[in-house]
Design a protein around this motif. Structure first.
Motif, PDB file in Angstrom:
ATOM      1  N   SER A  33       7.439 -13.653   0.105  1.00  0.00           N
ATOM      2  CA  SER A  33       7.348 -13.265   1.518  1.00  0.00           C
ATOM      3  C   SER A  33       6.026 -13.740   2.119  1.00  0.00           C
ATOM      4  O   SER A  33       5.979 -14.210   3.259  1.00  0.00           O
ATOM      5  N   PHE A  34       4.948 -13.591   1.359  1.00  0.00           N
ATOM      6  CA  PHE A  34       3.634 -14.080   1.774  1.00  0.00           C
ATOM      7  C   PHE A  34       3.695 -15.578   2.066  1.00  0.00           C
ATOM      8  O   PHE A  34       3.226 -16.062   3.105  1.00  0.00           O
ATOM      9  N   GLN A  40       6.899 -10.177  -3.303  1.00  0.00           N
ATOM     10  CA  GLN A  40       5.874 -10.105  -2.256  1.00  0.00           C
ATOM     11  C   GLN A  40       5.247 -11.481  -2.024  1.00  0.00           C
ATOM     12  O   GLN A  40       4.994 -11.879  -0.883  1.00  0.00           O
ATOM     13  N   ALA A  45       8.411  -7.163  -8.496  1.00  0.00           N
ATOM     14  CA  ALA A  45       8.199  -6.860  -7.081  1.00  0.00           C
ATOM     15  C   ALA A  45       7.040  -7.682  -6.521  1.00  0.00           C
ATOM     16  O   ALA A  45       7.059  -8.109  -5.362  1.00  0.00           O
ATOM     17  N   LEU A  46       6.024  -7.905  -7.358  1.00  0.00           N
ATOM     18  CA  LEU A  46       4.871  -8.686  -6.918  1.00  0.00           C
ATOM     19  C   LEU A  46       5.266 -10.120  -6.618  1.00  0.00           C
ATOM     20  O   LEU A  46       4.784 -10.738  -5.664  1.00  0.00           O
ATOM     21  N   TYR A 102      -2.891 -13.679  -4.834  1.00  0.00           N
ATOM     22  CA  TYR A 102      -1.777 -13.610  -5.776  1.00  0.00           C
ATOM     23  C   TYR A 102      -2.008 -14.377  -7.066  1.00  0.00           C
ATOM     24  O   TYR A 102      -1.100 -14.522  -7.878  1.00  0.00           O
ATOM     25  N   GLN A 146       1.940  -8.006   6.426  1.00  0.00           N
ATOM     26  CA  GLN A 146       2.502  -6.994   5.521  1.00  0.00           C
ATOM     27  C   GLN A 146       2.333  -7.369   4.052  1.00  0.00           C
ATOM     28  O   GLN A 146       2.528  -6.519   3.173  1.00  0.00           O
ATOM     29  N   TYR A 147       1.966  -8.632   3.772  1.00  0.00           N
ATOM     30  CA  TYR A 147       1.969  -9.108   2.387  1.00  0.00           C
ATOM     31  C   TYR A 147       0.629  -9.676   1.943  1.00  0.00           C
ATOM     32  O   TYR A 147       0.574 -10.403   0.951  1.00  0.00           O
ATOM     33  N   PRO A 180      -1.446  -7.306  -1.963  1.00  0.00           N
ATOM     34  CA  PRO A 180      -0.415  -7.177  -2.997  1.00  0.00           C
ATOM     35  C   PRO A 180      -0.390  -5.778  -3.617  1.00  0.00           C
ATOM     36  O   PRO A 180      -1.430  -5.195  -3.931  1.00  0.00           O
ATOM     37  N   ASP A 181       0.811  -5.254  -3.780  1.00  0.00           N
ATOM     38  CA  ASP A 181       1.013  -3.956  -4.420  1.00  0.00           C
ATOM     39  C   ASP A 181       1.191  -4.186  -5.924  1.00  0.00           C
ATOM     40  O   ASP A 181       2.298  -4.356  -6.419  1.00  0.00           O
TER      41      ASP A 181
END
Length: 469
Positions: A379-380, A376, A372-373, A285, A360-361, A364-365
């Protein structure tokens, strides 16, 4: 402690007629004084052991040419060294005694600390030099297998969960201390004689600033010397004596191997994540992920996850180890009250669930955009902190189990052995993350944790278990 005292040793250092299970032959004040001094020493040892994890993510910013995989190996090396040195230190408590062991081990920490302080000031320092210093940092990891068994000699079984939990938990705070203090202490010159400033380049802002990364190592040296002196002048040694062959009998007990697996699940995961957490934040990230770094026409760079790029990765890296160490301290009295096995079961289930959530995290999308990143990333961060929390519970509970399962002489050896193997956590995590994807490595870890959950239930926690503890 007649069962453990094969040969009496005499002199001012050695205690006579010491038996923590008998109030008339137990000095409570001495026991808690020993716990206090050795715990501070252990915290400094952990600061030294994890110094590489605090420095590695910024070496590139200081002008050193080191690849991403080399950084994973650099933060893995203290784990390899710590585990190996623990295999030596685990035999030393009944041989050297608490006083000599704690004093001399603490003093040895000066070597890697000064070495790191000198190395980070010279951009021409070779990668092999850093690897040698990372190995020497493992002295701090080896200390654990000497300090913890020594402390276990001083407390009755009814208090060992609390005593060992406090020592290990507060000692584990050293991981958070070094990762929290480093970004702050490098911002100004402590003393001119400690060296000149380095230039730190922030790729997120394309700005250079002066820093003093030698401070991250020098700051601990005076405290190390003070603790070594206090240990030499104020500690005593319990006349527990067992030669090398006598100590080997722990390996004939199957519970030695089962408890080793469980402590790898708990402390191995705690130590492994502690060593790699800063790099994971940076590489997934932060500025270490080229998909997140955007380059403008003028050559300047920005990071889409605003505020979470290096050097701030280190700002967040301390949180996980802090939560894990705190959980170990808080849950230690609960293990004395309700037993260790059921809390080890809770720990394993919690680690497994947290891994499933976190997976799930870890990819990264980027296409989702900066907002949104950032969500994420939160959550990560939450997922990994949850893993740290449940490892802390298990670190406390397994150390309650071992003194209950094994006789006192064996318990010290088992604590040392399991601690040694679990100390390879940073090495295993570093190698795993350098060779597998993050999600692939977490999948392997999940399978291992689930196997340990089943083992805990069958052997220790279920009604009618062979070894309830």
């Amino acid at each position: 402690m007649s069962s453990a005292t094969d040969e009496r040793r005499t002199g001012g250092e050695w205690l006579a007629d010491w038996d923590p299970e008998d109030a008339q032959h137990w000095d409570k004040a001495l026991a808690w004084r020993t716990l206090s001094i050795t715990t501070v020493g252990l915290m400094l040892a952990f600061c030294t052991w994890f110094l590489a994890s605090a420095l590695a993510p910024v070496l590139g910013n200081l002008g050193f040419t080191i690849t991403k995989d080399q950084l994973y190996w650099l933060t893995a090396m203290p784990g390899l060294a710590g585990g190996t040195l623990r295999l030596i230190w685990m035999w030393l408590p009944p041989i050297m005694g608490t006083r000599k062991l704690v004093s001399l081990t603490t003093l040895l920490l000066v070597i890697p600390l000064i070495g790191w302080a000198v190395a980070v000031q010279n951009p021409s320092t070779s990668y092999s030099t850093f690897m040698i210093l990372a190995f020497l940092s493992g002295i701090g990891g080896g200390a654990f297998s000497g300090f913890m068994p020594s402390t276990s000699y001083f407390f009755p079984r009814r208090l060992q969960g609390t005593a060992l939990g406090l020592q290990a938990g507060l000692g584990n705070f050293g991981v958070s201390v070094v990762q929290f203090v480093t970004p702050w202490i490098v911002g100004f010159s402590l003393l001119g004689v400690l060296g000149a400033a380095q230039t730190f380049h922030n790729p997120a802002t394309n700005v250079n600033k002066d820093v003093w990364y030698q401070n991250a190592a020098y700051i601990y040296v005076p405290f190390v010397v003070i603790v070594a002196i206090l240990a030499w002048t104020m500690l005593k040694s319990v006349p527990v004596r067992a030669n090398f062959r006598q100590q080997l009998d722990i390996f004939k007990n199957v519970d030695t191997w089962w408890m080793t697996a469980l402590y790898v699940m708990t402390f191995g995961t705690f130590a492994g994540l502690s060593a790699q957490f800063g790099l994971l934040i940076k590489n997934l990230y932060g500025a270490g992920n080229p998909d997140i770094v955007a380059t403008a026409a003028d050559g300047s760079t920005t990071v889409l996850v605003a505020g979470y790029a290096v050097p701030l990765a280190l700002t967040y890296a301390f949180i996980g180890p802090l939560v894990g160490a705190g959980a170990r301290v808080l849950f230690s009295p609960l293990t004395d009250r309700w037993g260790g096995a059921r809390w080890t079961l809770v720990s394993g289930i919690g680690i497994a669930a947290s891994i499933v959530y976190t997976m799930q995290y870890v990819q990264p999308d980027v296409a989702a955009g900066a907002e949104a990143l950032t969500a994420q990333f939160h959550s990560f961060l939450f997922g990994f902190i949850a893993i740290f929390f449940f490892t802390g519970i298990g670190n406390a509970s397994t150390f309650k189990q071992m003194p209950m399962i094994f006789e006192r002489r064996q318990a010290g050896g088992v604590i040392g052995w399991t601690s040694a193997i679990a100390a390879y956590g940073p090495f295993l995590f570093g190698v795993g993350l350098a060779t597998l994807s993050v999600s692939g490595f977490l999948t392997v870890l999940l399978v291992f944790v689930l196997a340990c959950v089943a083992l805990t239930w069958v052997r220790y926690a279920r009604p009618g278990a062979p070894k309830p503890s």
